[in-house]
Design an enzyme around this catalytic site. Structure first.
Site, PDB file in Angstrom:
ATOM      1  N   GLY A 232       0.818  -1.202   0.000  1.00 18.07           N
ATOM      2  CA  GLY A 232       0.000   0.000   0.000  1.00 18.07           C
ATOM      3  C   GLY A 232       0.849   1.247   0.000  1.00 18.07           C
ATOM      4  O   GLY A 232       2.048   1.209   0.268  1.00 18.07           O
TER       5      GLY A 232
ATOM      6  N   ALA B  38      -1.967  15.026   8.233  1.00 16.97           N
ATOM      7  CA  ALA B  38      -1.200  15.603   9.344  1.00 16.97           C
ATOM      8  C   ALA B  38       0.144  16.075   8.796  1.00 16.97           C
ATOM      9  O   ALA B  38       1.011  15.266   8.476  1.00 16.97           O
ATOM     10  CB  ALA B  38      -1.012  14.570  10.460  1.00 16.97           C
TER      11      ALA B  38
ATOM     12  N   LYS C 250      -5.138   6.789   0.970  1.00 19.56           N
ATOM     13  CA  LYS C 250      -4.566   5.454   1.030  1.00 19.56           C
ATOM     14  C   LYS C 250      -5.026   4.668  -0.186  1.00 19.56           C
ATOM     15  O   LYS C 250      -6.212   4.680  -0.529  1.00 19.56           O
ATOM     16  CB  LYS C 250      -4.991   4.740   2.315  1.00 19.56           C
ATOM     17  CG  LYS C 250      -4.389   5.315   3.574  1.00 19.56           C
ATOM     18  CD  LYS C 250      -4.693   4.423   4.773  1.00 19.56           C
ATOM     19  CE  LYS C 250      -3.973   4.909   6.012  1.00 19.56           C
ATOM     20  NZ  LYS C 250      -4.155   3.982   7.151  1.00 19.56           N
TER      21      LYS C 250
ATOM     22  N   ASP D  30      -3.804   4.284  12.324  1.00 20.45           N
ATOM     23  CA  ASP D  30      -3.734   2.824  12.165  1.00 20.45           C
ATOM     24  C   ASP D  30      -4.567   2.069  13.182  1.00 20.45           C
ATOM     25  O   ASP D  30      -4.334   0.884  13.413  1.00 20.45           O
ATOM     26  CB  ASP D  30      -2.278   2.338  12.240  1.00 20.45           C
ATOM     27  CG  ASP D  30      -1.489   2.723  11.004  1.00 20.45           C
ATOM     28  OD1 ASP D  30      -0.254   2.633  11.044  1.00 20.45           O
ATOM     29  OD2 ASP D  30      -2.110   3.124   9.994  1.00 20.45           O
TER      30      ASP D  30
ATOM     31  N   ARG E 238       5.319   6.366  16.661  1.00 18.74           N
ATOM     32  CA  ARG E 238       5.355   6.336  15.191  1.00 18.74           C
ATOM     33  C   ARG E 238       3.955   6.248  14.597  1.00 18.74           C
ATOM     34  O   ARG E 238       3.762   6.549  13.412  1.00 18.74           O
ATOM     35  CB  ARG E 238       6.195   5.147  14.721  1.00 18.74           C
ATOM     36  CG  ARG E 238       5.615   3.807  15.130  1.00 18.74           C
ATOM     37  CD  ARG E 238       6.456   2.619  14.691  1.00 18.74           C
ATOM     38  NE  ARG E 238       5.901   1.381  15.205  1.00 18.74           N
ATOM     39  CZ  ARG E 238       6.171   0.894  16.397  1.00 18.74           C
ATOM     40  NH1 ARG E 238       7.002   1.551  17.201  1.00 18.74           N
ATOM     41  NH2 ARG E 238       5.633  -0.238  16.821  1.00 18.74           N
TER      42      ARG E 238
ATOM     43  N   ASP F 116      -1.008  -1.616  18.552  1.00 17.21           N
ATOM     44  CA  ASP F 116       0.283  -1.116  18.065  1.00 17.21           C
ATOM     45  C   ASP F 116       0.413   0.370  18.392  1.00 17.21           C
ATOM     46  O   ASP F 116       0.801   1.167  17.543  1.00 17.21           O
ATOM     47  CB  ASP F 116       0.412  -1.352  16.560  1.00 17.21           C
ATOM     48  CG  ASP F 116       1.846  -1.147  16.073  1.00 17.21           C
ATOM     49  OD1 ASP F 116       2.756  -1.075  16.929  1.00 17.21           O
ATOM     50  OD2 ASP F 116       2.055  -1.051  14.854  1.00 17.21           O
TER      51      ASP F 116
ATOM     52  N   ASN G  45       4.868  12.021  11.980  1.00 16.55           N
ATOM     53  CA  ASN G  45       4.518  11.281  13.189  1.00 16.55           C
ATOM     54  C   ASN G  45       5.179  11.903  14.415  1.00 16.55           C
ATOM     55  O   ASN G  45       6.111  12.702  14.320  1.00 16.55           O
ATOM     56  CB  ASN G  45       4.872   9.790  13.053  1.00 16.55           C
ATOM     57  CG  ASN G  45       6.363   9.540  12.955  1.00 16.55           C
ATOM     58  OD1 ASN G  45       7.142   9.994  13.781  1.00 16.55           O
ATOM     59  ND2 ASN G  45       6.766   8.798  11.927  1.00 16.55           N
TER      60      ASN G  45
END
Length: 822
Positions: free
Chosen positions: A490, A564, A514, A641, A627, A623, A568
Site C-alpha cells: 500500500g 497531518a 490510502k 492505524d 510512530r 500497536d 509522526n
C-alpha cells in the site's frame, strides 16, 4: 477722597505682588506639574557600552534642555548632545541616574524621563552578596537630592527579576529582590498567594531588607511553596512583580544501582578483570566490594548470612568514581566466584552481584583421527536430514497454497469487520462465452480496469464495491499529489479534495489518500476495505485520524483520511531536540522550536483522550507507539492505524492466532508471552509512548537486543525515569507497566490525571538543556555496534522481588544491614 486713594493704593500693591509671584515659564522645574505622575523609560547598559537616549519631539518644538538628576547635563569628551539625542561613550557606573529631556513649544512644555543603570550585575537568583551599606548610602543620597520631580515607582534593575520560577531543595536560603526607585521614595510590602505576608505566618519568620528591596527566607520547607508578590508604591503610582517558589523535598531513598552492573565475566587464566558498579544516591553513599568465600566448606554461616571478604572499601580521600570500579590483576582459579557491589546510605542498603569464571588458556590440539565407521554414520545422518528438510518444505508449500485458495474462495468475507462487506467475484469461462459462473461467496464483481488500462492488482481482478452515499466522493473532485509513504503493498499520497464539506462545495481541503500498489494481493484489498469500514464504525474524534471519504466506483479504491502535515510524533519530537543533544552530533541541526514541559504533557494528554475514545468504542489498537501518532499543523495529536485493530462486542480481549511480526518493545507481557490483547495491554503501550515523549523521540530499551527483552521483562525490569520527566509522570509510567493488567490505570483515569497535570504545569518550564547527552535514549536501531548509542548503558530499574539472604556488614557502620534483591 481719602478712602478712594486708599483703595487705589491697595489695588496697585496687590497687582504688583501677583506679578512678582508669577514663576518664569522657562524654568525647567515647571515643565511637569507637581501633581502629575511621570512615566520613566528604563535602560540597562553594561560598562564600556555606548549609551544613547532620544527624546520624543513635537513638530513645533522651540528649545530642548537635558538634565541628569535635576542638574543641567553638559557636554564632555565622552558626552555628546545633539538636540533631541544624547550619546555617552564608554559608559561607567557614574553615568547612572535619572535623565530628563525638557522641551518647550508654543503649545506648552513636555518632559521625557529615562532611568539609566550602568551595571554588569547578575540576575536576582545569583546576586546574593550585595553591599547593603552602599545601597543604603545610595538611598540616602536619593532622599537628599534637591528639587527632584515627582516620579511614579519604576524598576531600577529589571534584569535581576527575569527569573520568575525558583525551584530549590529544602533547607536552602531563598532571596527575592525587587530593586526600584521613585520620588518620593516608594514603600515596599510583600504578599504570599495574594494575601498579606507577615513574619508570624512562617515558622522561622523572614527578613526584609528595605535598602536592597529584598525578602530573605532561611531554611525553606515545602510549606513555603507559593507565589510571592512585591508591591512598590508611592502617591504617584504602584508596581508589582511575582516570583514563584517551588521547594523540592530531598528524596529519602536507599542507593540505586544501575541494572546489569556489575556484569558476569569469563576470562582466561592470568588476565586482568574490571568490574563496574554505577551508584546513584542523594545522601552520600558508602560503597564496598565483597567476594563470597567458603568457611569450613560452607558459604552460609549459622546466622543464614553468606560469608564475605571485603576487597575494597572507601577511605578518607577515596572518591565515589574510584569506588565504582574493582580491578583484579593476573587472576587465578582461586579468584573465580561471586563478587558483590554493596552501597549504603542513611536510608538503607542496595547490592548487585556478578560471577567471575576463569578458564585455562586455549591450546591448539591435534586433530582427532576419525574411523571409517564414524564417517559413514555422519554421511547417513546428514543425508536423512536433508531429505527430511526437502519433504517438509514441499508439505509447507502445499499447505500455504491451499490456505490461500480457500481463504478467498470459501471465506472471502473480511474478518476484520463486525459486518462483512458484500463482495462478489465473477469468474469468466472464456473470452467468447457470454455466460459466467459465480463463486459461492457473495463478493464484488470484477472486470473494470483502472484509468491506466492495466489491472489495479497483479493477479487480482478489480472489484466493484457497493457505493456508500455518505462517504462517496467523485474521482474528478480529487487531485492526487506527491507520495507521503508506502509499505509492501500500500501507499499514501497527498491530495486535494474539493467539496468534502457539503455546505461549502468549492472548498479545497488537503487530505491523505490510502491506496494499493500494483503488486497488491486480494488479502491486501480486503485489509484496506476492512480499515475503511472500521473507521466508519468508530466515528469521529479530535485525537484520531478521521475518515473523510472514499472513491470506490469506476477505478481503484481510494480511502481519504485527514492529513497531518508535521509527520509522526517520534519525528516531531526528534526535530525539536535542543542543539547538541542529538546522538550523532550535527552542527547544522536547528530545532524547529523549543518545547516546554507543558507541551510534552499536552502531547500525552491528547493521545490519552484519543485512546479513551477508542476504548469506549470497544476498539483495541495493539500497536500504540509514537510512530503511529500523527501531528497536524496546529500541533493536534491524532492516533493512526487503529483501523487495523479488532472490534470486540461480547468479550473484552483479543487473542492473536497468527504469527505476524509484532513491535515487541511496546507490547505488554501478556501480549508478548500469551498473545492476549486487551485495553490494558494498550495501557502498557501508552506507558512506553510516555517514555518516548519525555526522551524526545528516544528508542525504548536502548542497547537491549530483542532476544534479551523477554527475560528482562519476566524478571521485573522496567525503564528508568527520563531526565525531563517529573516523579509524578514517571510513577504514571510505572503504573502503566504493572505486571498485573487489572492493576494498571484505565485510559479514563489517565485522561483525568494528565488533565490535572496540564493545568498545574507552567508554560515557562522549559526543558533542562544542560542535561548530559547520555540521559536521552538513542533514536537509532537497537544494535550494540551503534556509533550513536552505548550498548553498555542500561536504562532499567528493577521492581522489588522477594528478599534474599543478607550479607554481614564488615565495617562497623554496616553492622546490622544486609543485601536485598532489588
Amino acid at each position: 477722597m481719602w478712602s478712594w486713594k486708599c483703595l487705589l493704593f491697595w489695588a496697585v500693591l496687590v497687582t504688583a505682588t501677583l506679578c512678582t509671584a508669577r514663576p518664569s515659564p522657562t524654568l525647567p522645574e515647571q515643565a511637569q506639574p507637581w501633581g502629575a505622575p511621570v512615566e520613566v523609560e528604563s535602560f540597562l547598559v553594561h560598562p564600556g557600552d555606548l549609551l544613547q537616549l532620544r527624546c520624543r519631539l513635537r513638530d513645533d518644538v522651540q528649545s530642548i534642555n537635558w538634565l541628569r538628576d535635576g542638574v543641567q547635563l553638559a557636554e564632555s569628551n565622552r558626552t555628546r548632545i545633539t538636540g533631541e539625542e544624547v550619546e555617552v561613550q564608554d559608559s561607567v557606573p557614574a553615568d547612572s541616574g535619572l535623565y530628563a529631556c525638557v522641551t518647550s513649544s508654543p503649545s506648552g512644555s513636555d518632559t521625557t524621563y529615562f532611568s539609566v543603570n550602568v551595571s554588569d550585575a547578575l540576575p536576582s537568583s545569583e546576586d546574593d552578596d550585595d553591599d547593603d551599606d552602599s545601597s543604603s548610602e545610595e538611598k540616602e543620597t536619593d532622599n537628599t537630592k534637591p528639587n527632584r520631580m515627582p516620579v511614579a515607582p519604576y524598576w531600577t534593575s529589571p534584569e535581576k527579576m527575569e527569573k520568575k520560577l525558583h525551584a530549590v531543595p529544602a533547607a536552602k536560603t531563598v532571596k527575592f529582590k525587587c530593586p526600584s526607585s521613585g520620588t518620593p521614595n516608594p514603600t515596599l510590602r510583600w504578599l504570599k498567594n495574594g494575601k498579606e505576608f507577615k513574619p508570624d505566618h512562617r515558622i522561622g519568620g523572614y527578613k526584609v531588607r528595605y535598602a536592597t528591596w529584598s525578602i530573605i527566607m532561611d531554611s525553606v520547607v515545602p510549606s513555603d511553596k507559593g507565589n510571592y508578590t512585591c508591591i512598590v508604591e508611592n502617591e504617584y503610582g504602584s508596581i508589582n512583580h511575582t516570583y514563584q517558589l517551588d521547594v523540592v523535598e530531598r528524596s529519602p531513598h536507599r542507593p540505586i544501582l544501575q541494572a546489569g552492573l556489575p556484569a558476569n565475566k569469563t576470562v582466561a587464566l592470568g588476565s586482568n578483570v574490571e568490574f563496574m558498579c554505577k551508584v546513584y544516591s542523594d545522601p552520600q553513599p558508602h560503597i564496598q566490594w565483597l567476594k563470597h568465600i567458603e568457611v569450613n566448606g560452607s558459604k552460609i554461616g549459622p546466622d543464614n548470612l553468606p560469608y564475605v571478604q571485603i576487597l575494597k572499601t572507601a577511605g578518607v580521600n577515596t572518591t565515589d568514581k574510584e569506588m565504582e570500579v574493582l580491578h583484579l590483576r593476573n587472576v587465578s582459579f582461586e579468584d573465580a566466584g561471586e563478587y558483590t557491589c554493596l552501597a549504603g546510605n542513611s536510608i538503607g542498603l542496595s547490592h548487585h552481584s556478578a560471577w567471575l569464571t576463569v578458564l585455562e588458556a586455549l591450546e591448539e590440539r591435534p586433530a582427532v583421527m576419525t574411523s571409517p565407521l564414524y564417517l559413514e554414520i555422519i554421511i547417513y545422518c546428514t543425508g536423512a536430514f536433508l531429505i527430511s528438510c526437502m519433504v517438509g518444505s514441499v508439505i509447507v508449500y502445499k499447505m500455504k497454497s491451499g490456505t490461500k485458495k480457500s481463504d478467498f474462495h470459501s471465506q472471502m468475507a473480511v474478518h476484520k469487520l463486525a459486518k462483512s462487506i458484500p463482495l462478489r467475484r465473477q469468474v469468466t469461462v472464456s473470452a467468447d462465452s457470454s455466460a459466467s459462473m459465480n463463486s459461492g461467496v457473495l463478493l464484488v464483481r470484477p472486470s473494470r480496469l483502472s484509468s491506466s488500462g492495466t489491472p489495479m492488482l497483479a493477479g487480482v481482478s478489480e472489484y466493484e464495491l457497493p457505493e456508500d452515499p455518505r462517504w462517496e466522493l467523485p474521482r474528478d473532485r480529487l487531485v492526487l499529489g506527491k507520495p507521503l509513504g508506502e509499505g509492501c503493498f500500500g501507499q499514501v499520497v497527498l491530495a486535494e479534495a474539493i467539496g468534502l464539506d457539503k455546505d461549502k462545495p468549492n472548498r479545497v481541503t488537503k487530505v491523505a489518500v490510502k491506496m494499493l500498489k500494483s503488486d497488491a494481493t486480494e488479502k491486501d484489498l480486503s485489509d484496506l476495505i476492512s480499515e475503511m469500514e472500521m473507521m466508519k464504525m468508530i466515528g469521529k474524534h479530535k485525537n484520531i485520524i478521521n475518515l473523510l471519504g472514499a472513491c470506490t466506483q469506476d477505478g481503484p479504491l481510494y480511502v481519504i483520511v485527514e492529513y497531518a502535515s508535521k509527520g509522526n510524533l517520534r519525528e516531531y519530537l526528534q526535530a525539536r531536540r535542543p542543539p547538541g543533544l542529538e546522538y550523532c552530533y550535527n552542527p547544522s541541526h536547528n530545532p524547529e522550536e523549543q518545547l516546554s514541559s507543558k507541551d510534552l504533557v499536552s502531547c500525552a494528554y491528547q493521545v490519552a483522550r484519543g485512546m479513551e475514545y477508542l476504548a469506549s468504542k470497544k476498539c483495541i489498537h495493539r500497536d500504540l507507539a509514537a510512530r503511529n501518532v500523527l501531528v497536524t499543523e496546529d500541533n493536534v495529536m491524532k492516533i493512526a492505524d487503529f483501523g487495523l485493530a479488532r472490534d470486540i462486542h461480547h468479550i473484552d480481549y483479543y487473542k492473536k492466532t497468527t504469527n505476524g511480526r509484532l513491535p515487541v518493545k511496546w507490547m505488554a507481557p501478556e501480549a508478548l508471552f500469551d498473545r492476549i490483547y486487551t485495553h490494558q495491554s494498550d495501557v502498557w503501550s501508552f506507558g512506553v509512548l510516555l517514555w518516548e515523549i519525555f526522551t524526545l523521540g528516544g528508542s525504548p530499551y536502548p542497547g537491549v537486543p530483542v532476544e534479551e527483552l523477554f527475560k528482562l521483562l519476566k524478571e521485573g525490569h522496567r525503564m528508568d525515569k527520563p531526565s525531563n520527566c517529573t516523579n509524578e509522570l514517571y510513577m504514571m509510567m510505572r503504573d502503566c507497566w504493572h505486571a498485573v493488567p487489572s492493576q494498571r490505570p484505565t485510559f479514563k483515569q489517565l485522561v483525568e490525571d494528565l488533565d490535572r497535570i496540564v493545568a498545574l504545569t507552567s508554560n515557562q518550564e522549559y526543558l533542562d538543556l544542560s542535561m548530559p547527552l547520555d540521559q536521552y535514549s538513542p533514536s537509532f536501531p537497537d544494535t550494540r555496534s551503534s556509533t550513536c548509542s552505548s550498548g553498555e548503558d542500561s536504562v532499567f530499574s528493577h521492581e522489588p522481588l522477594p528478599e534474599e539472604p543478607c550479607l554481614p556488614r564488615h565495617p562497623a557502620q554496616l553492622a546490622n544491614g544486609g543485601l536485598k534483591r532489588r
